[in-house]
Scaffold this motif. Structure first.
Motif, mmCIF file in Angstrom:
data_model
loop_
_atom_site.group_PDB
_atom_site.id
_atom_site.type_symbol
_atom_site.label_atom_id
_atom_site.label_comp_id
_atom_site.label_asym_id
_atom_site.label_seq_id
_atom_site.Cartn_x
_atom_site.Cartn_y
_atom_site.Cartn_z
ATOM 1 N N SER A 46 -2.044 1.605 -5.322
ATOM 2 C CA SER A 46 -2.228 2.090 -3.954
ATOM 3 C C SER A 46 -3.188 1.165 -3.211
ATOM 4 O O SER A 46 -3.833 0.296 -3.807
ATOM 5 N N ASP A 47 -3.309 1.382 -1.918
ATOM 6 C CA ASP A 47 -4.258 0.602 -1.122
ATOM 7 C C ASP A 47 -5.669 0.700 -1.704
ATOM 8 O O ASP A 47 -6.424 -0.265 -1.683
ATOM 9 N N TRP B 129 -5.533 -1.841 -4.554
ATOM 10 C CA TRP B 129 -4.862 -3.115 -4.305
ATOM 11 C C TRP B 129 -5.821 -4.289 -4.136
ATOM 12 O O TRP B 129 -5.627 -5.363 -4.705
ATOM 13 N N HIS C 44 2.476 -3.482 -5.192
ATOM 14 C CA HIS C 44 1.661 -2.747 -4.228
ATOM 15 C C HIS C 44 2.476 -1.546 -3.781
ATOM 16 O O HIS C 44 3.613 -1.695 -3.352
ATOM 17 N N CYS C 45 1.906 -0.377 -3.915
ATOM 18 C CA CYS C 45 2.580 0.849 -3.497
ATOM 19 C C CYS C 45 2.802 0.781 -1.982
ATOM 20 O O CYS C 45 1.884 0.435 -1.239
ATOM 21 N N CYS D 214 2.265 5.773 0.516
ATOM 22 C CA CYS D 214 2.339 6.114 -0.905
ATOM 23 C C CYS D 214 1.465 7.340 -1.183
ATOM 24 O O CYS D 214 0.307 7.384 -0.782
ATOM 25 N N SER E 230 0.433 8.352 -4.067
ATOM 26 C CA SER E 230 -0.287 8.289 -5.333
ATOM 27 C C SER E 230 -1.344 7.201 -5.347
ATOM 28 O O SER E 230 -1.361 6.307 -4.505
ATOM 29 N N THR E 231 -2.192 7.270 -6.363
ATOM 30 C CA THR E 231 -3.164 6.225 -6.634
ATOM 31 C C THR E 231 -2.482 5.128 -7.440
ATOM 32 O O THR E 231 -2.640 3.949 -7.161
ATOM 33 N N ASP F 258 1.417 4.300 -8.906
ATOM 34 C CA ASP F 258 2.842 4.611 -8.905
ATOM 35 C C ASP F 258 3.424 3.963 -10.158
ATOM 36 O O ASP F 258 3.590 2.747 -10.221
#
Length: 125
Positions: free
Chosen positions: A51-52, A55, A92-93, A97, A99-100, A102
């Motif tokens: 997730s961001d 990331w 990268h989700c 997204c 979730s934390t 994926d």
């Protein structure tokens, strides 16, 4: 005496790793290439997208995470298998997204019933 020290050391390391696990949300996906980290190069199936929050401009690419299901997030009761899965961050989700981390379908299936779709997790790098 030596065995007692070894057993004690293993227990301490295990408890230390649990104490420093980070809670998050886990989901799964099924289309693994292309990925943000490796393009069209397959990286196996024990993989995940970050997730961001994780990331960090792609600095998490290739990092290994240990992920454990800790409970349900929806109407599926007791989705967890009690296992931990080790995954490599390869993607990268996408924006939005939920979730934390994926997880690939295969990785998610090792730690939870896929019918759940979304679970609470703990993860450690």
């Amino acid at each position: 005496m030596g065995k007692s020290i070894l057993v004690f050391s293993v227990v301490v390391v295990f408890l230390f790793s649990i104490a420093y696990a980070t809670p998050g949300i886990g989901t799964f996906y099924t289309s693994y290439t292309p990925s943000a980290c490796y393009g069209n190069k397959p990286e196996g199936v024990m993989i995940a997208a970050a997730s961001d929050k994780l990331w960090n401009n792609g600095r998490v690419c290739g990092k290994i995470f240990h992920v454990t299901c800790t409970g349900a997030r929806n109407a599926v009761p007791h989705p967890c298998t009690g296992k931990t899965v080790t995954v490599k961050i390869v993607d990268h989700c996408p924006a939005g997204c939920a979730s934390t981390i994926d997880l690939s379908f295969e990785a998610f299936s090792k730690i939870a019933n896929p019918v759940a779709g979304i679970i609470n997790i703990n993860y450690t790098p």
